[in-house]
Scaffold this motif. Structure first.
Motif, PDB file in Angstrom:
ATOM      1  N   PHE A   1      30.976  19.519  31.375  1.00 48.58           N
ATOM      2  CA  PHE A   1      29.957  20.469  30.947  1.00 48.58           C
ATOM      3  C   PHE A   1      29.156  19.990  29.742  1.00 48.58           C
ATOM      4  CE2 PHE A   1      33.127  22.785  33.333  1.00 48.58           C
ATOM      5  CZ  PHE A   1      32.337  23.443  34.248  1.00 48.58           C
ATOM      6  N   GLY A   2      29.345  18.710  29.359  1.00 50.84           N
ATOM      7  CA  GLY A   2      28.603  18.148  28.236  1.00 50.84           C
ATOM      8  C   GLY A   2      27.430  17.330  28.726  1.00 50.84           C
ATOM      9  N   SER A   3      27.074  16.324  27.921  1.00 53.67           N
ATOM     10  CA  SER A   3      25.962  15.438  28.218  1.00 53.67           C
ATOM     11  C   SER A   3      26.288  14.574  29.427  1.00 53.67           C
ATOM     12  CB  SER A   3      25.691  14.552  27.004  1.00 53.67           C
ATOM     13  OG  SER A   3      24.776  13.544  27.315  1.00 53.67           O
ATOM     14  N   CYS A   4      25.274  14.230  30.197  1.00 54.67           N
ATOM     15  CA  CYS A   4      25.504  13.352  31.352  1.00 54.67           C
ATOM     16  C   CYS A   4      24.603  12.132  31.287  1.00 54.67           C
ATOM     17  CB  CYS A   4      25.312  14.116  32.661  1.00 54.67           C
ATOM     18  SG  CYS A   4      23.635  14.676  32.935  1.00 54.67           S
ATOM     19  N   GLU A   5      24.245  11.719  30.082  1.00 53.69           N
ATOM     20  CA  GLU A   5      23.404  10.541  29.916  1.00 53.69           C
ATOM     21  C   GLU A   5      24.204   9.286  30.271  1.00 53.69           C
ATOM     22  OE1 GLU A   5      20.183  10.916  29.274  1.00 53.69           O
ATOM     23  OE2 GLU A   5      20.573  13.062  29.221  1.00 53.69           O
TER      24      GLU A   5
ATOM     25  N   LYS B   1      23.930  17.366  38.272  1.00 55.99           N
ATOM     26  CA  LYS B   1      24.066  15.932  38.487  1.00 55.99           C
ATOM     27  C   LYS B   1      25.488  15.606  38.942  1.00 55.99           C
ATOM     28  CE  LYS B   1      23.003  11.500  36.431  1.00 55.99           C
ATOM     29  NZ  LYS B   1      22.359  10.827  35.309  1.00 55.99           N
ATOM     30  N   ILE B   2      25.582  14.739  39.954  1.00 55.96           N
ATOM     31  CA  ILE B   2      26.866  14.272  40.462  1.00 55.96           C
ATOM     32  C   ILE B   2      26.865  12.749  40.361  1.00 55.96           C
ATOM     33  CG2 ILE B   2      28.360  14.086  42.485  1.00 55.96           C
ATOM     34  CD1 ILE B   2      27.112  16.757  43.436  1.00 55.96           C
ATOM     35  N   ILE B   3      27.939  12.206  39.783  1.00 59.95           N
ATOM     36  CA  ILE B   3      28.065  10.766  39.619  1.00 59.95           C
ATOM     37  C   ILE B   3      29.280  10.305  40.410  1.00 59.95           C
ATOM     38  CG2 ILE B   3      28.465   8.886  37.994  1.00 59.95           C
ATOM     39  CD1 ILE B   3      27.124  10.673  35.853  1.00 59.95           C
ATOM     40  N   MET B   4      29.052   9.378  41.349  1.00 61.69           N
ATOM     41  CA  MET B   4      30.156   8.830  42.132  1.00 61.69           C
ATOM     42  C   MET B   4      30.921   7.832  41.257  1.00 61.69           C
ATOM     43  SD  MET B   4      30.001   6.909  45.758  1.00 61.69           S
ATOM     44  CE  MET B   4      31.467   6.653  46.702  1.00 61.69           C
ATOM     45  N   VAL B   5      32.239   7.889  41.347  1.00 58.71           N
ATOM     46  CA  VAL B   5      33.080   6.977  40.579  1.00 58.71           C
ATOM     47  C   VAL B   5      33.635   5.928  41.527  1.00 58.71           C
ATOM     48  CG1 VAL B   5      35.172   6.785  39.181  1.00 58.71           C
ATOM     49  CG2 VAL B   5      33.672   8.788  38.913  1.00 58.71           C
ATOM     50  N   SER B   6      33.365   4.673  41.234  1.00 59.26           N
ATOM     51  CA  SER B   6      33.910   3.565  42.021  1.00 59.26           C
ATOM     52  C   SER B   6      35.046   2.956  41.232  1.00 59.26           C
ATOM     53  CB  SER B   6      32.825   2.512  42.271  1.00 59.26           C
ATOM     54  OG  SER B   6      31.779   3.074  43.006  1.00 59.26           O
ATOM     55  N   TYR B   7      36.218   3.002  41.793  1.00 56.99           N
ATOM     56  CA  TYR B   7      37.391   2.495  41.095  1.00 56.99           C
ATOM     57  C   TYR B   7      38.353   1.898  42.074  1.00 56.99           C
ATOM     58  CZ  TYR B   7      39.379   2.552  36.424  1.00 56.99           C
ATOM     59  OH  TYR B   7      39.809   2.205  35.177  1.00 56.99           O
TER      60      TYR B   7
END
Length: 85
Positions: A36-40, A79-85
């Motif tokens: 819920f914070g910054s998504c920069e 905004k949705i960020i995919m995580v590649s791990y």
């Protein structure tokens, strides 16, 4: 099957708690962690969040699930960020 804040014991014996774990009938697992914070992109916490979701993904894989994906979701920023791990 949707699991909210399910507790998982990792390989070190620590309890981890992903915000949401979705298990599809095909066996695919999707992990979603809400932020819920910054998504920069240059936000220093973003890398920490990616590692956190990556840890969740690795633990789910160790439980025998081969198809695991992870996402960071910033609902207020839409905004949705995919995580590649």
């Amino acid at each position: 099957k949707v699991l909210n804040e399910v507790e998982i014991i990792d390989t070190r014996g620590a309890v981890i708690r992903p915000d949401r774990v979705i298990i599809k009938p095909s066996g695919e697992v999707i992990i979603v962690d809400y932020k819920f914070g910054s998504c920069e992109e240059d936000d220093s916490s973003l890398n920490r969040y990616r590692r956190q979701v990556g840890h969740y993904m690795n633990q789910i894989r160790r439980m025998g699930y081969s198809k695991v994906s992870g996402y960071l979701w910033y609902p207020f920023a839409d905004k949705i960020i995919m995580v590649s791990y």
